[in-house]
Design a protein around this motif. Structure first.
Motif, PDB file in Angstrom:
ATOM      1  N   VAL A  16      30.003 139.175  55.358  1.00 12.72           N
ATOM      2  CA  VAL A  16      31.334 139.685  55.025  1.00 12.72           C
ATOM      3  C   VAL A  16      32.031 138.730  54.055  1.00 12.72           C
ATOM      4  CG1 VAL A  16      33.617 140.238  55.956  1.00 12.72           C
ATOM      5  CG2 VAL A  16      31.561 141.009  57.152  1.00 12.72           C
ATOM      6  N   ALA A  17      31.899 137.426  54.292  1.00 14.53           N
ATOM      7  CA  ALA A  17      32.518 136.441  53.399  1.00 14.53           C
ATOM      8  C   ALA A  17      31.929 136.531  51.992  1.00 14.53           C
ATOM      9  CB  ALA A  17      32.335 135.032  53.967  1.00 14.53           C
ATOM     10  N   MET A  18      30.619 136.664  51.892  1.00 15.61           N
ATOM     11  CA  MET A  18      29.993 136.777  50.572  1.00 15.61           C
ATOM     12  C   MET A  18      30.423 138.064  49.881  1.00 15.61           C
ATOM     13  SD  MET A  18      28.182 135.555  48.153  1.00 15.61           S
ATOM     14  CE  MET A  18      27.161 134.229  48.754  1.00 15.61           C
ATOM     15  N   GLY A  19      30.519 139.144  50.619  1.00 14.12           N
ATOM     16  CA  GLY A  19      30.961 140.400  50.039  1.00 14.12           C
ATOM     17  C   GLY A  19      32.376 140.308  49.505  1.00 14.12           C
ATOM     18  N   ALA A  20      33.256 139.678  50.267  1.00 18.07           N
ATOM     19  CA  ALA A  20      34.642 139.517  49.820  1.00 18.07           C
ATOM     20  C   ALA A  20      34.720 138.578  48.616  1.00 18.07           C
ATOM     21  CB  ALA A  20      35.498 138.980  50.959  1.00 18.07           C
ATOM     22  N   PHE A  21      33.964 137.504  48.660  1.00 17.23           N
ATOM     23  CA  PHE A  21      33.945 136.550  47.545  1.00 17.23           C
ATOM     24  C   PHE A  21      33.450 137.221  46.271  1.00 17.23           C
ATOM     25  CE2 PHE A  21      31.569 132.940  45.418  1.00 17.23           C
ATOM     26  CZ  PHE A  21      32.706 132.352  44.874  1.00 17.23           C
ATOM     27  N   ALA A  22      32.393 138.017  46.397  1.00 13.52           N
ATOM     28  CA  ALA A  22      31.850 138.710  45.223  1.00 13.52           C
ATOM     29  C   ALA A  22      32.853 139.732  44.687  1.00 13.52           C
ATOM     30  CB  ALA A  22      30.528 139.395  45.579  1.00 13.52           C
ATOM     31  N   ALA A  23      33.466 140.490  45.588  1.00 13.42           N
ATOM     32  CA  ALA A  23      34.372 141.556  45.158  1.00 13.42           C
ATOM     33  C   ALA A  23      35.677 141.032  44.575  1.00 13.42           C
ATOM     34  CB  ALA A  23      34.670 142.483  46.335  1.00 13.42           C
ATOM     35  N   HIS A  24      36.160 139.913  45.086  1.00 12.24           N
ATOM     36  CA  HIS A  24      37.475 139.426  44.659  1.00 12.24           C
ATOM     37  C   HIS A  24      37.399 138.178  43.790  1.00 12.24           C
ATOM     38  CE1 HIS A  24      39.304 142.400  47.233  1.00 12.24           C
ATOM     39  NE2 HIS A  24      38.550 141.985  48.233  1.00 12.24           N
ATOM     40  N   GLY A  25      36.561 137.231  44.179  1.00  8.52           N
ATOM     41  CA  GLY A  25      36.518 135.968  43.450  1.00  8.52           C
ATOM     42  C   GLY A  25      35.612 135.961  42.238  1.00  8.52           C
ATOM     43  N   LEU A  26      34.599 136.795  42.264  1.00  7.36           N
ATOM     44  CA  LEU A  26      33.613 136.774  41.174  1.00  7.36           C
ATOM     45  C   LEU A  26      33.654 138.017  40.295  1.00  7.36           C
ATOM     46  CD1 LEU A  26      30.566 135.411  43.193  1.00  7.36           C
ATOM     47  CD2 LEU A  26      32.110 134.136  41.698  1.00  7.36           C
ATOM     48  N   LYS A  27      34.520 138.956  40.630  1.00  8.40           N
ATOM     49  CA  LYS A  27      34.565 140.241  39.940  1.00  8.40           C
ATOM     50  C   LYS A  27      34.695 140.097  38.425  1.00  8.40           C
ATOM     51  CE  LYS A  27      36.921 144.672  40.137  1.00  8.40           C
ATOM     52  NZ  LYS A  27      37.964 145.444  40.803  1.00  8.40           N
ATOM     53  N   HIS A  28      35.497 139.151  37.986  1.00  5.84           N
ATOM     54  CA  HIS A  28      35.744 138.992  36.550  1.00  5.84           C
ATOM     55  C   HIS A  28      34.824 137.963  35.898  1.00  5.84           C
ATOM     56  CE1 HIS A  28      39.154 141.596  37.001  1.00  5.84           C
ATOM     57  NE2 HIS A  28      39.630 140.815  37.957  1.00  5.84           N
ATOM     58  N   LEU A  29      33.987 137.306  36.705  1.00  5.91           N
ATOM     59  CA  LEU A  29      33.108 136.266  36.177  1.00  5.91           C
ATOM     60  C   LEU A  29      31.662 136.714  36.007  1.00  5.91           C
ATOM     61  CD1 LEU A  29      34.418 133.274  38.319  1.00  5.91           C
ATOM     62  CD2 LEU A  29      35.009 133.811  35.948  1.00  5.91           C
ATOM     63  N   LEU A  30      31.285 137.763  36.725  1.00  7.19           N
ATOM     64  CA  LEU A  30      29.890 138.200  36.718  1.00  7.19           C
ATOM     65  C   LEU A  30      29.754 139.572  36.073  1.00  7.19           C
ATOM     66  CD1 LEU A  30      28.820 137.183  40.334  1.00  7.19           C
ATOM     67  CD2 LEU A  30      28.417 135.919  38.216  1.00  7.19           C
ATOM     68  N   PRO A  32      28.335 143.398  35.867  1.00  9.09           N
ATOM     69  CA  PRO A  32      28.203 144.410  36.926  1.00  9.09           C
ATOM     70  C   PRO A  32      26.839 144.384  37.623  1.00  9.09           C
ATOM     71  CG  PRO A  32      29.251 145.377  35.002  1.00  9.09           C
ATOM     72  CD  PRO A  32      28.813 143.990  34.608  1.00  9.09           C
ATOM     73  N   GLU A  33      25.772 144.094  36.866  1.00 10.70           N
ATOM     74  CA  GLU A  33      24.434 144.034  37.486  1.00 10.70           C
ATOM     75  C   GLU A  33      24.347 142.880  38.476  1.00 10.70           C
ATOM     76  OE1 GLU A  33      24.637 143.564  33.908  1.00 10.70           O
ATOM     77  OE2 GLU A  33      24.811 145.727  33.713  1.00 10.70           O
ATOM     78  N   GLN A  34      24.984 141.763  38.142  1.00 13.59           N
ATOM     79  CA  GLN A  34      24.975 140.612  39.047  1.00 13.59           C
ATOM     80  C   GLN A  34      25.771 140.910  40.314  1.00 13.59           C
ATOM     81  OE1 GLN A  34      26.424 137.844  35.996  1.00 13.59           O
ATOM     82  NE2 GLN A  34      24.614 136.582  36.439  1.00 13.59           N
ATOM     83  N   LEU A  35      26.918 141.566  40.161  1.00 18.89           N
ATOM     84  CA  LEU A  35      27.705 141.953  41.331  1.00 18.89           C
ATOM     85  C   LEU A  35      26.925 142.920  42.210  1.00 18.89           C
ATOM     86  CD1 LEU A  35      31.272 142.370  39.818  1.00 18.89           C
ATOM     87  CD2 LEU A  35      30.548 140.683  41.505  1.00 18.89           C
ATOM     88  N   GLN A  36      26.205 143.824  41.582  1.00 16.56           N
ATOM     89  CA  GLN A  36      25.400 144.769  42.345  1.00 16.56           C
ATOM     90  C   GLN A  36      24.292 144.047  43.115  1.00 16.56           C
ATOM     91  OE1 GLN A  36      23.447 147.801  40.028  1.00 16.56           O
ATOM     92  NE2 GLN A  36      22.959 149.029  41.820  1.00 16.56           N
TER      93      GLN A  36
END
Length: 127
Positions: A16-30, A32-36
């Motif tokens: 859950v922490a990784m999902g939240a970090f990816a969705a909120h903290g990394l959304k603008h840094l990665l 779309p393929e990396q987020l997926q």
């Protein structure tokens, strides 16, 4: 069994922490393929944290070597599969060869759970 429940809890919490970090903290840094890729790791980890918890609880009711093997397979599979995806994206480590090994470990966990079910209900024919 407390250790295994703790491992399942940690796996669920960190998913859950990784999902939240990816969705909120990394959304603008990665990209779309990396987020997926991260989200795939999160989904597999979360589902298998629940599967691990199920196997631990079931092992209390019906102890067996099959379920002990499934516990280890699920834990190892989450570490190798999801962990390699996280490291691939976040640390740029090319761990593509490890990810399928993690997937194989997860499949082994499900196979061992199936084996337990077949052995526990040996008088029931498979249809």
């Amino acid at each position: 069994m407390r250790v295994w429940i703790g491992i399942a809890g940690f796996a669920g919490l960190s998913a859950v922490a990784m999902g939240a970090f990816a969705a909120h903290g990394l959304k603008h840094l990665l990209a779309p393929e990396q987020l997926q890729t991260l989200q795939i790791g999160v989904q597999y980890q979360l589902w298998h944290a629940l599967a691990l918890l199920l196997v631990v609880v079931l092992g209390q009711l019906q102890p067996s070597r099959w379920l002990r093997g499934a516990r280890w397979a699920f834990a190892l599979g989450m570490l190798l599969f999801s962990g390699s995806l996280y490291l691939l994206v976040l640390a740029q480590l090319p761990l593509g060869v490890i990810t399928p090994l993690g997937g194989l470990a997860l499949m082994c966990g499900w196979g061992l759970l199936l084996g337990h079910g077949c052995r526990a209900h040996g008088d029931m024919p498979l249809r």
